[in-house]
Design a protein around this motif. Structure first.
Motif, PDB file in Angstrom:
ATOM      1  N   GLN A 113     -26.452  32.044 -53.568  1.00  0.00           N
ATOM      2  CA  GLN A 113     -25.075  32.285 -53.146  1.00  0.00           C
ATOM      3  C   GLN A 113     -24.592  31.171 -52.228  1.00  0.00           C
ATOM      4  OE1 GLN A 113     -25.213  36.167 -51.379  1.00  0.00           O
ATOM      5  NE2 GLN A 113     -24.186  37.066 -53.146  1.00  0.00           N
ATOM      6  N   THR A 114     -25.437  30.748 -51.297  1.00  0.00           N
ATOM      7  CA  THR A 114     -25.063  29.704 -50.343  1.00  0.00           C
ATOM      8  C   THR A 114     -25.340  28.343 -50.960  1.00  0.00           C
ATOM      9  OG1 THR A 114     -25.691  31.167 -48.548  1.00  0.00           O
ATOM     10  CG2 THR A 114     -25.430  28.847 -48.013  1.00  0.00           C
ATOM     11  N   GLN A 115     -24.361  27.478 -50.981  1.00  0.00           N
ATOM     12  CA  GLN A 115     -24.505  26.144 -51.572  1.00  0.00           C
ATOM     13  C   GLN A 115     -24.361  25.071 -50.492  1.00  0.00           C
ATOM     14  OE1 GLN A 115     -25.215  25.303 -54.938  1.00  0.00           O
ATOM     15  NE2 GLN A 115     -25.795  27.441 -54.886  1.00  0.00           N
ATOM     16  N   ILE A 116     -25.043  25.241 -49.376  1.00  0.00           N
ATOM     17  CA  ILE A 116     -24.964  24.290 -48.270  1.00  0.00           C
ATOM     18  C   ILE A 116     -26.116  23.309 -48.366  1.00  0.00           C
ATOM     19  CG2 ILE A 116     -25.091  24.033 -45.760  1.00  0.00           C
ATOM     20  CD1 ILE A 116     -23.925  26.883 -45.581  1.00  0.00           C
ATOM     21  N   ARG A 117     -25.789  22.018 -48.285  1.00  0.00           N
ATOM     22  CA  ARG A 117     -26.806  20.968 -48.260  1.00  0.00           C
ATOM     23  C   ARG A 117     -27.045  20.594 -46.797  1.00  0.00           C
ATOM     24  NH1 ARG A 117     -26.785  17.592 -53.455  1.00  0.00           N
ATOM     25  NH2 ARG A 117     -27.954  16.134 -52.178  1.00  0.00           N
ATOM     26  N   ALA A 118     -28.267  20.765 -46.352  1.00  0.00           N
ATOM     27  CA  ALA A 118     -28.611  20.421 -44.969  1.00  0.00           C
ATOM     28  C   ALA A 118     -29.354  19.086 -44.963  1.00  0.00           C
ATOM     29  CB  ALA A 118     -29.477  21.512 -44.365  1.00  0.00           C
ATOM     30  N   GLN A 119     -29.175  18.309 -43.906  1.00  0.00           N
ATOM     31  CA  GLN A 119     -29.809  16.995 -43.794  1.00  0.00           C
ATOM     32  C   GLN A 119     -30.338  16.817 -42.380  1.00  0.00           C
ATOM     33  OE1 GLN A 119     -27.337  13.368 -43.403  1.00  0.00           O
ATOM     34  NE2 GLN A 119     -28.376  12.665 -45.247  1.00  0.00           N
ATOM     35  N   ILE A 120     -31.565  16.312 -42.282  1.00  0.00           N
ATOM     36  CA  ILE A 120     -32.137  15.962 -40.990  1.00  0.00           C
ATOM     37  C   ILE A 120     -32.749  14.573 -41.132  1.00  0.00           C
ATOM     38  CG2 ILE A 120     -34.316  17.147 -41.476  1.00  0.00           C
ATOM     39  CD1 ILE A 120     -34.393  17.799 -38.458  1.00  0.00           C
ATOM     40  N   CYS A 121     -32.441  13.684 -40.181  1.00  0.00           N
ATOM     41  CA  CYS A 121     -32.846  12.284 -40.300  1.00  0.00           C
ATOM     42  C   CYS A 121     -33.659  11.832 -39.094  1.00  0.00           C
ATOM     43  CB  CYS A 121     -31.622  11.368 -40.416  1.00  0.00           C
ATOM     44  SG  CYS A 121     -30.613  11.711 -41.860  1.00  0.00           S
ATOM     45  N   GLY A 122     -34.617  10.968 -39.370  1.00  0.00           N
ATOM     46  CA  GLY A 122     -35.384  10.322 -38.319  1.00  0.00           C
ATOM     47  C   GLY A 122     -35.083   8.834 -38.324  1.00  0.00           C
ATOM     48  N   LYS A 123     -35.235   8.189 -37.161  1.00  0.00           N
ATOM     49  CA  LYS A 123     -34.976   6.746 -37.028  1.00  0.00           C
ATOM     50  C   LYS A 123     -36.307   5.998 -36.974  1.00  0.00           C
ATOM     51  CE  LYS A 123     -30.784   7.183 -34.266  1.00  0.00           C
ATOM     52  NZ  LYS A 123     -30.164   6.805 -32.998  1.00  0.00           N
ATOM     53  N   PHE A 124     -36.400   4.928 -37.767  1.00  0.00           N
ATOM     54  CA  PHE A 124     -37.622   4.140 -37.815  1.00  0.00           C
ATOM     55  C   PHE A 124     -37.281   2.655 -37.735  1.00  0.00           C
ATOM     56  CE2 PHE A 124     -38.357   8.199 -39.695  1.00  0.00           C
ATOM     57  CZ  PHE A 124     -39.549   8.587 -39.125  1.00  0.00           C
ATOM     58  N   PHE A 125     -38.145   1.919 -37.051  1.00  0.00           N
ATOM     59  CA  PHE A 125     -37.920   0.497 -36.793  1.00  0.00           C
ATOM     60  C   PHE A 125     -39.138  -0.267 -37.303  1.00  0.00           C
ATOM     61  CE2 PHE A 125     -37.424  -3.058 -33.583  1.00  0.00           C
ATOM     62  CZ  PHE A 125     -36.296  -3.578 -34.172  1.00  0.00           C
ATOM     63  N   GLY A 126     -38.917  -1.171 -38.256  1.00  0.00           N
ATOM     64  CA  GLY A 126     -40.005  -1.972 -38.813  1.00  0.00           C
ATOM     65  C   GLY A 126     -39.962  -3.391 -38.278  1.00  0.00           C
ATOM     66  N   HIS A 127     -41.128  -3.928 -37.883  1.00  0.00           N
ATOM     67  CA  HIS A 127     -41.261  -5.310 -37.407  1.00  0.00           C
ATOM     68  C   HIS A 127     -42.170  -6.044 -38.382  1.00  0.00           C
ATOM     69  CE1 HIS A 127     -39.742  -4.314 -33.381  1.00  0.00           C
ATOM     70  NE2 HIS A 127     -40.470  -3.226 -33.478  1.00  0.00           N
ATOM     71  N   ARG A 128     -41.733  -7.178 -38.825  1.00  0.00           N
ATOM     72  CA  ARG A 128     -42.543  -8.013 -39.732  1.00  0.00           C
ATOM     73  C   ARG A 128     -43.268  -9.068 -38.905  1.00  0.00           C
ATOM     74  NH1 ARG A 128     -40.073 -11.452 -44.679  1.00  0.00           N
ATOM     75  NH2 ARG A 128     -42.026 -12.225 -45.500  1.00  0.00           N
ATOM     76  N   ARG A 129     -44.569  -9.134 -39.041  1.00  0.00           N
ATOM     77  CA  ARG A 129     -45.400 -10.100 -38.333  1.00  0.00           C
ATOM     78  C   ARG A 129     -46.026 -11.056 -39.328  1.00  0.00           C
ATOM     79  NH1 ARG A 129     -42.747  -9.245 -34.232  1.00  0.00           N
ATOM     80  NH2 ARG A 129     -43.205  -7.448 -32.986  1.00  0.00           N
ATOM     81  N   PHE A 130     -46.113 -12.302 -38.938  1.00  0.00           N
ATOM     82  CA  PHE A 130     -46.691 -13.315 -39.835  1.00  0.00           C
ATOM     83  C   PHE A 130     -48.103 -13.656 -39.440  1.00  0.00           C
ATOM     84  CE2 PHE A 130     -42.134 -13.924 -39.957  1.00  0.00           C
ATOM     85  CZ  PHE A 130     -41.911 -13.897 -41.303  1.00  0.00           C
TER      86      PHE A 130
END
Length: 130
Positions: A113-130
């Protein structure tokens, strides 16, 4: 009319905590160092309810534009009171650093009956090392 307004406000107050607890994801933030052209994050979407939910994982940049990341699995059904690991591999696309948002989105079943789309997000930080 006033009675309808009071009932609507009461219904919203009662249902708000339920909608907010509809899903979870851990971790919600992280920092990753990588020696390759991509970095990987393992997240764990969770379902605190007793009934199953359908889940999709999406990756966005910091301005919520979609990113072409490899997600395994990208969509699945999550049993009640369960969580599962999802591997997300994000390309650096030539940059040395990249901020992304990994989002768990619950997709309603067509018969619900309920057509609600829920969203939860996390923040991620990538560092490239040589």
């Amino acid at each position: 009319m006033r009675t309808i307004g009071i009932l609507a406000a009461g219904l919203i107050a009662v249902l708000s905590p339920i909608a907010a607890a509809g899903q979870s994801m851990t971790p919600m933030r992280g920092e990753v160092r990588s020696f390759t052209d991509a970095f990987a994050v393992r997240v764990f979407p969770g379902n605190p309810y007793d009934q199953r939910i359908r889940v999709e994982i999406h990756v966005y940049d910091q301005d919520f534009r979609p990113i072409d990341a490899r997600i395994t699995p990208k969509a699945f059904v999550l049993a009640g009171q369960a969580s599962r690991p999802v591997l997300v591999v994000v390309p650096f696309d030539g940059a040395n650093e990249r901020k992304v948002r990994i989002c768990t989105e619950s997709i309603p079943f067509p018969s619900e009956q309920t057509q609600i789309r829920a969203q939860i997000c996390g923040k991620f930080f990538g560092h490239r090392r040589f």
